[in-house]
Structures are given as C-alpha cells and as structure tokens.
Design a protein around this motif. Structure first.
Motif, PDB file in Angstrom:
ATOM      1  N   ARG A 189       0.837  -1.203   0.000  1.00  0.00           N
ATOM      2  CA  ARG A 189       0.000   0.000   0.000  1.00  0.00           C
ATOM      3  C   ARG A 189       0.871   1.252   0.000  1.00  0.00           C
ATOM      4  O   ARG A 189       0.611   2.195  -0.718  1.00  0.00           O
ATOM      5  N   MET A 190       1.953   1.231   0.810  1.00  0.00           N
ATOM      6  CA  MET A 190       2.836   2.391   0.870  1.00  0.00           C
ATOM      7  C   MET A 190       3.537   2.609  -0.469  1.00  0.00           C
ATOM      8  O   MET A 190       3.670   3.747  -0.940  1.00  0.00           O
ATOM      9  N   GLU A 191       3.947   1.527  -1.136  1.00  0.00           N
ATOM     10  CA  GLU A 191       4.577   1.656  -2.448  1.00  0.00           C
ATOM     11  C   GLU A 191       3.582   2.193  -3.468  1.00  0.00           C
ATOM     12  O   GLU A 191       3.930   3.011  -4.312  1.00  0.00           O
ATOM     13  N   ALA A 192       2.335   1.733  -3.394  1.00  0.00           N
ATOM     14  CA  ALA A 192       1.315   2.210  -4.321  1.00  0.00           C
ATOM     15  C   ALA A 192       1.043   3.700  -4.106  1.00  0.00           C
ATOM     16  O   ALA A 192       0.880   4.456  -5.065  1.00  0.00           O
ATOM     17  N   GLU A 193       1.001   4.127  -2.845  1.00  0.00           N
ATOM     18  CA  GLU A 193       0.789   5.552  -2.561  1.00  0.00           C
ATOM     19  C   GLU A 193       1.961   6.400  -3.057  1.00  0.00           C
ATOM     20  O   GLU A 193       1.761   7.463  -3.637  1.00  0.00           O
ATOM     21  N   GLN A 194       3.175   5.910  -2.866  1.00  0.00           N
ATOM     22  CA  GLN A 194       4.346   6.643  -3.339  1.00  0.00           C
ATOM     23  C   GLN A 194       4.347   6.719  -4.862  1.00  0.00           C
ATOM     24  O   GLN A 194       4.616   7.779  -5.439  1.00  0.00           O
ATOM     25  N   TYR A 195       3.989   5.608  -5.522  1.00  0.00           N
ATOM     26  CA  TYR A 195       3.933   5.588  -6.987  1.00  0.00           C
ATOM     27  C   TYR A 195       2.880   6.578  -7.491  1.00  0.00           C
ATOM     28  O   TYR A 195       3.115   7.323  -8.436  1.00  0.00           O
ATOM     29  N   ALA A 196       1.712   6.585  -6.826  1.00  0.00           N
ATOM     30  CA  ALA A 196       0.642   7.501  -7.229  1.00  0.00           C
ATOM     31  C   ALA A 196       1.074   8.956  -7.041  1.00  0.00           C
ATOM     32  O   ALA A 196       0.787   9.816  -7.885  1.00  0.00           O
ATOM     33  N   ALA A 197       1.797   9.254  -5.953  1.00  0.00           N
ATOM     34  CA  ALA A 197       2.279  10.620  -5.716  1.00  0.00           C
ATOM     35  C   ALA A 197       3.287  11.030  -6.783  1.00  0.00           C
ATOM     36  O   ALA A 197       3.259  12.166  -7.289  1.00  0.00           O
ATOM     37  N   GLU A 198       4.175  10.106  -7.163  1.00  0.00           N
ATOM     38  CA  GLU A 198       5.167  10.418  -8.195  1.00  0.00           C
ATOM     39  C   GLU A 198       4.502  10.626  -9.548  1.00  0.00           C
ATOM     40  O   GLU A 198       4.878  11.527 -10.302  1.00  0.00           O
ATOM     41  N   ILE A 199       3.504   9.814  -9.864  1.00  0.00           N
ATOM     42  CA  ILE A 199       2.774   9.977 -11.128  1.00  0.00           C
ATOM     43  C   ILE A 199       2.040  11.311 -11.121  1.00  0.00           C
ATOM     44  O   ILE A 199       2.007  12.031 -12.127  1.00  0.00           O
ATOM     45  N   GLY A 200       1.439  11.669  -9.978  1.00  0.00           N
ATOM     46  CA  GLY A 200       0.748  12.953  -9.881  1.00  0.00           C
ATOM     47  C   GLY A 200       1.694  14.120 -10.077  1.00  0.00           C
ATOM     48  O   GLY A 200       1.365  15.095 -10.759  1.00  0.00           O
ATOM     49  N   ALA A 201       2.894  14.044  -9.489  1.00  0.00           N
ATOM     50  CA  ALA A 201       3.880  15.118  -9.656  1.00  0.00           C
ATOM     51  C   ALA A 201       4.306  15.226 -11.112  1.00  0.00           C
ATOM     52  O   ALA A 201       4.425  16.330 -11.663  1.00  0.00           O
ATOM     53  N   ALA A 202       4.519  14.079 -11.763  1.00  0.00           N
ATOM     54  CA  ALA A 202       4.905  14.098 -13.180  1.00  0.00           C
ATOM     55  C   ALA A 202       3.773  14.671 -14.025  1.00  0.00           C
ATOM     56  O   ALA A 202       4.010  15.430 -14.980  1.00  0.00           O
ATOM     57  N   PHE A 203       2.522  14.343 -13.693  1.00  0.00           N
ATOM     58  CA  PHE A 203       1.392  14.878 -14.443  1.00  0.00           C
ATOM     59  C   PHE A 203       1.284  16.387 -14.254  1.00  0.00           C
ATOM     60  O   PHE A 203       0.973  17.117 -15.200  1.00  0.00           O
TER      61      PHE A 203
END
Length: 111
Positions: free
Chosen positions: A66-80
């Motif tokens: 879950r923590m990895e998924a949240e970090q991945y989602a945050a990184e994707i959001g920053a890139a977007f």
C-alpha cells in the motif's frame, strides 16, 4: 602443399583445467524419472497435487504494498502536474503567436 589439409571442419579438443588445489568435482545426481508420454501418462498429469490458494495479505505486519502504491501515485501525480504546466505554457505561447499573426494580418491591408 603447405599447412593443414582442409578436407573437413577442424576440431580442437577441449581441455578442462582443474587446479590441483581445487576440490574434487561434485558427483552427478541421478536424473529424475521421465514422465510417460503415452495417453496413460498424460491422463495422470492432472492428478498431481494442486497449489494452495493465494493469501489475502502477506508481509511482516506492514503495509508495504500500500505504501509503495501511494508513493507511486504521488510520483505519477507530480509528473502529471509538470506535464500539465508545460502544456499550459505551450498553449499560452501558441495563443500569443496567434494574436500576433492576427494583428499582422489586419495591418496588412490598412496601408
């Protein structure tokens, strides 16, 4: 004629170097039994032990996935957000160029 006769492919025998200090090579284990490819052997293939069903949550009492998924989602959001800002800037530049071209076009027939 000079040299080795070339009537067939030249084969160089392989020499395996073994150090006198190296341990002896391990003994070869027996090969596993080959399954019968006849109809009777194929029929028995489905009777092997089935694997256990997957576990719902595996870990050492942590929510690593879950923590990895949240970090991945945050990184994707920053890139977007970065690509969104770049697109906004590109659109603003395009609008400015369009306004400038319209001004030039309007002034073309005035003179």
């Amino acid at each position: 004629m000079y040299g080795y006769p070339v009537t067939g492919p030249m084969e160089i025998p392989r020499e395996v170097y073994r150090s006198p200090n190296a341990p002896p090579p391990p003994e070869l284990l027996e090969l596993p039994q080959i399954n019968d490819a006849k109809v009777s052997g194929l029929r028995l293939q489905g009777t092997l032990a089935k694997s256990l069903p997957g576990m719902a949550e595996v870990g050492s009492m942590t929510n690593v996935r879950r923590m990895e998924a949240e970090q991945y989602a945050a990184e994707i959001g920053a890139a977007f957000n970065i690509s969104k800002q770049q697109q906004q800037r590109s659109n603003a530049i395009a609008r400015a160029k369009n306004r400038q071209m319209e001004r030039i076009a309007k002034q073309f027939g005035v003179r």
